[in-house]
Write a protein that holds these residues in place. Sequence first.
Motif, PDB file in Angstrom:
ATOM      1  N   PHE A   1      -1.389  13.104  10.519  1.00  0.00           N
ATOM      2  CA  PHE A   1      -0.636  12.311  11.501  1.00  0.00           C
ATOM      3  C   PHE A   1       0.350  11.384  10.796  1.00  0.00           C
ATOM      4  CE2 PHE A   1      -0.907   8.301  14.197  1.00  0.00           C
ATOM      5  CZ  PHE A   1       0.013   8.714  15.136  1.00  0.00           C
ATOM      6  N   SER A   2      -0.118  10.762   9.713  1.00  0.00           N
ATOM      7  CA  SER A   2       0.725   9.914   8.861  1.00  0.00           C
ATOM      8  C   SER A   2       1.469   8.833   9.640  1.00  0.00           C
ATOM      9  CB  SER A   2       1.730  10.776   8.078  1.00  0.00           C
ATOM     10  OG  SER A   2       1.069  11.672   7.215  1.00  0.00           O
ATOM     11  N   GLY A   3       0.744   8.181  10.545  1.00  0.00           N
ATOM     12  CA  GLY A   3       1.371   7.094  11.287  1.00  0.00           C
ATOM     13  C   GLY A   3       2.601   7.539  12.036  1.00  0.00           C
ATOM     14  N   ALA A   4       2.555   8.768  12.614  1.00  0.00           N
ATOM     15  CA  ALA A   4       3.714   9.348  13.314  1.00  0.00           C
ATOM     16  C   ALA A   4       4.942   9.390  12.401  1.00  0.00           C
ATOM     17  CB  ALA A   4       4.022   8.592  14.611  1.00  0.00           C
ATOM     18  N   GLY A   5       4.700   9.605  11.104  1.00  0.00           N
ATOM     19  CA  GLY A   5       5.798   9.708  10.154  1.00  0.00           C
ATOM     20  C   GLY A   5       6.115   8.417   9.424  1.00  0.00           C
ATOM     21  N   ALA A   6       5.310   7.365   9.647  1.00  0.00           N
ATOM     22  CA  ALA A   6       5.545   6.094   8.966  1.00  0.00           C
ATOM     23  C   ALA A   6       4.826   6.005   7.633  1.00  0.00           C
ATOM     24  CB  ALA A   6       5.103   4.931   9.866  1.00  0.00           C
ATOM     25  N   LEU A   7       3.996   7.005   7.323  1.00  0.00           N
ATOM     26  CA  LEU A   7       3.208   6.973   6.083  1.00  0.00           C
ATOM     27  C   LEU A   7       3.410   8.261   5.293  1.00  0.00           C
ATOM     28  CD1 LEU A   7      -0.030   5.458   7.633  1.00  0.00           C
ATOM     29  CD2 LEU A   7       1.490   4.304   6.004  1.00  0.00           C
ATOM     30  N   ASN A   8       4.664   8.580   5.024  1.00  0.00           N
ATOM     31  CA  ASN A   8       4.970   9.810   4.288  1.00  0.00           C
ATOM     32  C   ASN A   8       4.366   9.826   2.889  1.00  0.00           C
ATOM     33  OD1 ASN A   8       6.393  10.756   6.445  1.00  0.00           O
ATOM     34  ND2 ASN A   8       8.408  10.639   5.498  1.00  0.00           N
ATOM     35  N   TYR A   9       4.146   8.637   2.314  1.00  0.00           N
ATOM     36  CA  TYR A   9       3.563   8.561   0.973  1.00  0.00           C
ATOM     37  C   TYR A   9       2.053   8.314   1.027  1.00  0.00           C
ATOM     38  CZ  TYR A   9       8.537   7.644   0.037  1.00  0.00           C
ATOM     39  OH  TYR A   9       9.903   7.699   0.005  1.00  0.00           O
ATOM     40  N   GLY A  10       1.458   8.460   2.196  1.00  0.00           N
ATOM     41  CA  GLY A  10       0.028   8.270   2.348  1.00  0.00           C
ATOM     42  C   GLY A  10      -0.358   6.814   2.546  1.00  0.00           C
ATOM     43  N   HIS A  11      -1.659   6.591   2.693  1.00  0.00           N
ATOM     44  CA  HIS A  11      -2.198   5.248   2.917  1.00  0.00           C
ATOM     45  C   HIS A  11      -2.410   4.517   1.604  1.00  0.00           C
ATOM     46  CE1 HIS A  11      -3.342   6.037   7.197  1.00  0.00           C
ATOM     47  NE2 HIS A  11      -3.465   7.275   6.756  1.00  0.00           N
ATOM     48  N   ASN A  12      -2.054   3.238   1.581  1.00  0.00           N
ATOM     49  CA  ASN A  12      -2.332   2.358   0.441  1.00  0.00           C
ATOM     50  C   ASN A  12      -1.934   2.996  -0.897  1.00  0.00           C
ATOM     51  OD1 ASN A  12      -3.589  -0.116   1.593  1.00  0.00           O
ATOM     52  ND2 ASN A  12      -5.027   1.369   2.437  1.00  0.00           N
ATOM     53  N   ASN A  13      -0.727   3.484  -0.928  1.00  0.00           N
ATOM     54  CA  ASN A  13      -0.184   4.126  -2.119  1.00  0.00           C
ATOM     55  C   ASN A  13      -0.195   3.156  -3.300  1.00  0.00           C
ATOM     56  OD1 ASN A  13       2.157   4.809  -3.992  1.00  0.00           O
ATOM     57  ND2 ASN A  13       2.092   6.648  -2.722  1.00  0.00           N
ATOM     58  N   ASP A  14      -0.815   3.568  -4.400  1.00  0.00           N
ATOM     59  CA  ASP A  14      -0.994   2.677  -5.551  1.00  0.00           C
ATOM     60  C   ASP A  14       0.319   2.204  -6.154  1.00  0.00           C
ATOM     61  OD1 ASP A  14      -3.773   2.687  -5.460  1.00  0.00           O
ATOM     62  OD2 ASP A  14      -3.951   4.465  -6.735  1.00  0.00           O
ATOM     63  N   VAL A  15       1.335   3.059  -6.146  1.00  0.00           N
ATOM     64  CA  VAL A  15       2.631   2.698  -6.721  1.00  0.00           C
ATOM     65  C   VAL A  15       3.190   1.462  -6.036  1.00  0.00           C
ATOM     66  CG1 VAL A  15       5.027   3.448  -6.979  1.00  0.00           C
ATOM     67  CG2 VAL A  15       3.163   5.057  -7.423  1.00  0.00           C
ATOM     68  N   MET A  16       3.087   1.447  -4.708  1.00  0.00           N
ATOM     69  CA  MET A  16       3.640   0.340  -3.927  1.00  0.00           C
ATOM     70  C   MET A  16       2.684  -0.837  -3.834  1.00  0.00           C
ATOM     71  SD  MET A  16       5.328   2.835  -1.165  1.00  0.00           S
ATOM     72  CE  MET A  16       4.833   4.332  -1.988  1.00  0.00           C
ATOM     73  N   LYS A  17       1.391  -0.535  -3.775  1.00  0.00           N
ATOM     74  CA  LYS A  17       0.399  -1.604  -3.587  1.00  0.00           C
ATOM     75  C   LYS A  17       0.420  -2.602  -4.741  1.00  0.00           C
ATOM     76  CE  LYS A  17      -4.042  -0.629  -3.808  1.00  0.00           C
ATOM     77  NZ  LYS A  17      -5.402  -0.190  -3.395  1.00  0.00           N
ATOM     78  N   SER A  18       0.477  -2.119  -5.963  1.00  0.00           N
ATOM     79  CA  SER A  18       0.461  -3.030  -7.108  1.00  0.00           C
ATOM     80  C   SER A  18       1.683  -3.944  -7.111  1.00  0.00           C
ATOM     81  CB  SER A  18       0.380  -2.236  -8.415  1.00  0.00           C
ATOM     82  OG  SER A  18       1.506  -1.385  -8.562  1.00  0.00           O
ATOM     83  N   GLU A  19       2.852  -3.390  -6.770  1.00  0.00           N
ATOM     84  CA  GLU A  19       4.070  -4.196  -6.699  1.00  0.00           C
ATOM     85  C   GLU A  19       3.959  -5.262  -5.612  1.00  0.00           C
ATOM     86  OE1 GLU A  19       6.932  -3.984  -8.472  1.00  0.00           O
ATOM     87  OE2 GLU A  19       6.577  -2.166  -9.647  1.00  0.00           O
ATOM     88  N   LEU A  20       3.420  -4.868  -4.463  1.00  0.00           N
ATOM     89  CA  LEU A  20       3.305  -5.795  -3.339  1.00  0.00           C
ATOM     90  C   LEU A  20       2.293  -6.899  -3.627  1.00  0.00           C
ATOM     91  CD1 LEU A  20       4.063  -6.587  -0.464  1.00  0.00           C
ATOM     92  CD2 LEU A  20       2.354  -4.944   0.371  1.00  0.00           C
TER      93      LEU A  20
END
Length: 426
Positions: A47-66
């Motif tokens: 489902f990917s959040g109706a297309g809002a989560l193309n990179y999956g949930h809690n993506n490590d690449v983005m999570k560490s930066e955030l």
Amino acid sequence: METPKMETIKSLESKVRSYSRSFPTVFTKSKGHKMWDEEGNEYIDFFSGAGALNYGHNNDVMKSELVDYISNDGVTHSLDMATEKRAEFLQTLNDVILKPRNLDYRVMFPGPTGTNTVESALKLARKYTGRTDIISFTNGFHGMTIGSLSVTGNAAKRNGAGIPLTNVVHMPYDDFMDGKTDTLDYLEQFLENGGSGVDIPAGIILETVQGEGGINAARFEWLQRVEDICKRWGILLIVDDVQAGIGRTGTFFSFEEAGITPDVVCLSKSLSGYGSPLAITLFRPELDIWGPGEHNGTFRGNNHAFVTATAALNHYWKDNAFEQSIKKKSKRTHEFLQELTKKYPEMKGTVCGRGLMVGISSEVEGFSEKVAEESFNKGLVMETAGPDDEVFKLFPPLTIDEEGLEKGLSIIEESIKKLVKEPVTQ
């Protein structure tokens, strides 16, 4: 038996809720292509959040930066004040996405969601051309605010507006009619004939692959001809890439392989990369005739989203490796769906869509809804699309691994196999 948390949601939340009806469990955790509910059940997410989560949930690449940004007290809310992360996002978008594709666009932050970018695009087209009308297409979906609803085809959603939705002409999308009539010949007759009652519009808005409308993919030659019509008549071409963009169809923009260059592009959903609200409207520099603050929004400066969006662009889009991985998964998924239509002719199915924005449209009333329901019971989150929910819709994260993809596909086949042995009853 319902859990206390689900009882709370059902008793206190409005009846307007929808996805908690389709997926009747309380989710507590998510990672990559998986979700878990409060009872510990594991689900594969198609489902990917109706297309809002193309990179999956809690993506490590983005999570560490955030996490680093928040821990260091980075600016959270700033409207459209200048911030470090805003500048970094704009520069990265230009260097990694726009320049390599020879796209010269100004970037506008209209507000945080898909309908915000559509509203700004419609407003800009009317402001720039001095015309009032917009042409949109059958089965198109562009958002739930009044302007966006006016260019949306779905009757149930339009009825929720409560007022007449005006200054829009709906034309037939590619292959909407009898398969013999060229829908753009039909459109051009209205533009050319002074007795048609259709004025030359300010803009034409379309999705290259219609999401909510049934995963209808327009042919590239059809899109090319729409662009030609717009150029000949001085009409702005607006591509709504909110759901079909950010790699969902195989390339960053869904229109790239068609070889067209829209005047205006609407992006949101997976733009932030992490599920945080972020939307932009891209347009040719000469269209930038806005006065300061003429179109604005309180949450047009989501710095958390700038952080994750920049990380996503840098990690996934600096070379073509990610695109190639999407195309490989798309090929496997498309071939699998084609096989299903041959193995289970009882569902009277047709494969639709492009990239990892695909599904099967079933002529059997209620069948696709039953497939989605049975798949959920077996541990797969998947929704339906189309005016009659006739399409079961596959939207796995673009980052899903081979094992996860195959497991999800096998659940769909198991569900279909069960249903064709147990005919759908109304």
